[in-house]
Write a protein that holds these residues in place. Structure first.
Motif, short mmCIF file in Angstrom:
data_model
loop_
_atom_site.label_atom_id
_atom_site.label_comp_id
_atom_site.label_asym_id
_atom_site.label_seq_id
_atom_site.Cartn_x
_atom_site.Cartn_y
_atom_site.Cartn_z
N LYS A 80 51.53 38.70 50.86
CA LYS A 80 51.00 39.59 51.89
C LYS A 80 49.98 40.56 51.31
O LYS A 80 48.97 40.89 51.96
CB LYS A 80 52.15 40.37 52.55
N ASP A 81 50.22 41.01 50.08
CA ASP A 81 49.27 41.90 49.42
C ASP A 81 47.91 41.22 49.27
O ASP A 81 46.87 41.83 49.54
CB ASP A 81 49.77 42.30 48.03
N LEU A 82 47.91 39.98 48.82
CA LEU A 82 46.65 39.26 48.64
C LEU A 82 45.89 39.15 49.95
O LEU A 82 44.67 39.35 50.01
CB LEU A 82 46.91 37.86 48.07
N VAL A 96 45.82 44.71 39.26
CA VAL A 96 46.86 44.49 38.25
C VAL A 96 47.91 43.56 38.86
O VAL A 96 48.46 43.84 39.92
CB VAL A 96 47.52 45.81 37.82
N VAL A 97 48.17 42.45 38.17
CA VAL A 97 49.11 41.44 38.66
C VAL A 97 50.42 41.57 37.89
O VAL A 97 50.50 41.20 36.71
CB VAL A 97 48.54 40.02 38.49
N ILE A 106 46.67 34.50 37.62
CA ILE A 106 45.34 35.09 37.58
C ILE A 106 44.37 34.27 38.40
O ILE A 106 43.55 34.81 39.16
CB ILE A 106 44.85 35.19 36.12
N GLU A 107 44.46 32.95 38.29
CA GLU A 107 43.56 32.07 39.03
C GLU A 107 43.75 32.20 40.54
O GLU A 107 42.79 32.16 41.31
CB GLU A 107 43.80 30.62 38.60
N LEU A 108 45.00 32.39 40.98
CA LEU A 108 45.27 32.52 42.41
C LEU A 108 44.67 33.80 42.97
O LEU A 108 44.06 33.80 44.06
CB LEU A 108 46.78 32.49 42.66
N VAL A 109 44.80 34.90 42.23
CA VAL A 109 44.22 36.17 42.68
C VAL A 109 42.70 36.05 42.75
O VAL A 109 42.07 36.47 43.73
CB VAL A 109 44.63 37.33 41.74
N ALA A 110 42.10 35.45 41.74
CA ALA A 110 40.64 35.28 41.74
C ALA A 110 40.19 34.39 42.89
O ALA A 110 39.22 34.70 43.59
CB ALA A 110 40.19 34.69 40.41
N TYR A 118 31.36 40.41 45.35
CA TYR A 118 32.62 41.09 44.96
C TYR A 118 33.43 40.20 44.03
O TYR A 118 33.92 39.14 44.44
CB TYR A 118 33.45 41.44 46.18
N ILE A 119 33.56 40.62 42.79
CA ILE A 119 34.39 39.92 41.81
C ILE A 119 35.23 40.97 41.09
O ILE A 119 34.75 41.63 40.16
CB ILE A 119 33.54 39.12 40.80
N PRO A 120 36.47 41.17 41.51
CA PRO A 120 37.29 42.24 40.89
C PRO A 120 37.72 41.88 39.48
O PRO A 120 37.86 40.71 39.13
CB PRO A 120 38.50 42.32 41.83
N ASP A 121 37.92 42.91 38.68
CA ASP A 121 38.52 42.76 37.35
C ASP A 121 40.00 42.47 37.58
O ASP A 121 40.65 43.16 38.39
CB ASP A 121 38.35 44.09 36.61
N ILE A 122 40.57 41.48 36.89
CA ILE A 122 41.97 41.10 37.09
C ILE A 122 42.71 41.25 35.77
O ILE A 122 42.33 40.67 34.75
CB ILE A 122 42.10 39.67 37.63
#
Length: 280
Positions: A80-82, A96-97, A106-110, A118-122
């Protein structure tokens, strides 16, 4: 947005997602990064409210990068957060994961958040034995900006003490793996809120071990952490002297102030000067 160790170093302040009254103070506390938390600091029944309230954390310009600690991707709240983050009008610079245990996290968040412009730092929060077992794979994730040590969750899982010595090994393991991958690492907060001497000791240990910075949960911790992780004028002067000696010797072994110095010392000095934007 790309990650660089010195720009993401020093103090990282973390503030609860439901405490909107604390947002401005956290953002202006002087930290290198300010993170709003919708994971451990929020009760399960309040996750939806925190998810909505936290968007305000990113609505106004701040003097430092702003991040969010979402919920673990193995939970419904994490999914839900994503979805919520993808729909935010004001977006975090950094995500922050927590409970990261594979590069897939990490790949899923990206894959969910990356968009045109928009490319966030993960960053991965490493806080379980499984995460340490999987560190080499996690650190190879192309979109990984860095790692943070989650000391409390780790201690709870392995049932070790909360003192520094009980978790020295895993801190060393994290620094070694992160350094091998060329990835910066941030140490966990010190939980004693009212003893600046304990904080300073912990921060100095973290810096000596190789961490780029340290988390904190109270604004008054920021100044102490920044002070510890900022090279002193003496350290900068010593680094300049080493670089000068390296140049004068043609990079061969030489003596500086009665001590033998060679390539490793020269490289460390150049790195310190580069990270503090100083010239030799």
């Amino acid at each position: 947005m790309t990650s660089t160790g010195h720009r993401r170093g020093r103090a990282w302040i973390i503030t609860p997602g439901l405490r909107t009254d604390r947002f401005h103070r956290a953002q202006h506390a002087g930290a290198a990064v300010a993170v709003v938390d919708i994971e451990d600091s929020v009760a399960p029944a309040d996750k939806h409210s925190a998810r909505s309230a936290s968007e305000a954390f990113f609505a106004r310009p701040a003097p430092c990068p702003l991040g969010i600690r979402m919920n673990a991707l193995t939970t419904l709240d994490g999914i839900k957060d994503l979805a919520a983050l993808a729909a935010y009008t004001a977006r975090p610079d950094l995500v922050v994961v927590p409970k990261t245990e594979s590069a897939r996290d990490i790949e899923l968040v990206a894959a969910t958040l990356d968009a045109d412009g928009y490319i966030p730092d993960i960053w991965a929060l490493i806080e379980s034995p499984r995460a340490f077992d999987a560190l080499p794979a996690i650190l190879r994730a192309p979109r990984l900006g860095g790692v943070l040590f989650g000391s409390a969750d780790y201690a709870a899982t392995v049932r070790c003490g909360l003192d520094w010595e009980s978790r020295r090994y895993v801190r060393s393991a994290l620094i070694n793996a992160a350094s091998a991958a060329g990835v910066p690492a941030i140490d966990a907060p010190t939980w004693d809120l009212d003893d600046p001497d304990v904080l300073r000791t912990d921060a100095q240990r973290a810096r000596d071990m190789g961490f780029h910075g340290k988390g904190c949960v109270h604004p008054r911790h920021v100044a102490v952490i920044n002070d510890v992780f900022t090279p002193t004028a003496e350290e900068i002067a010593q680094a300049r002297a080493l670089v000068s000696a390296a140049d004068a010797s043609g990079g061969t072994v030489t003596t500086v102030n009665g001590q033998m110095r060679g390539t490793p010392f020269f490289d460390a000095a150049r790195t310190l000067l580069a990270e503090t934007d100083e010239t030799p």
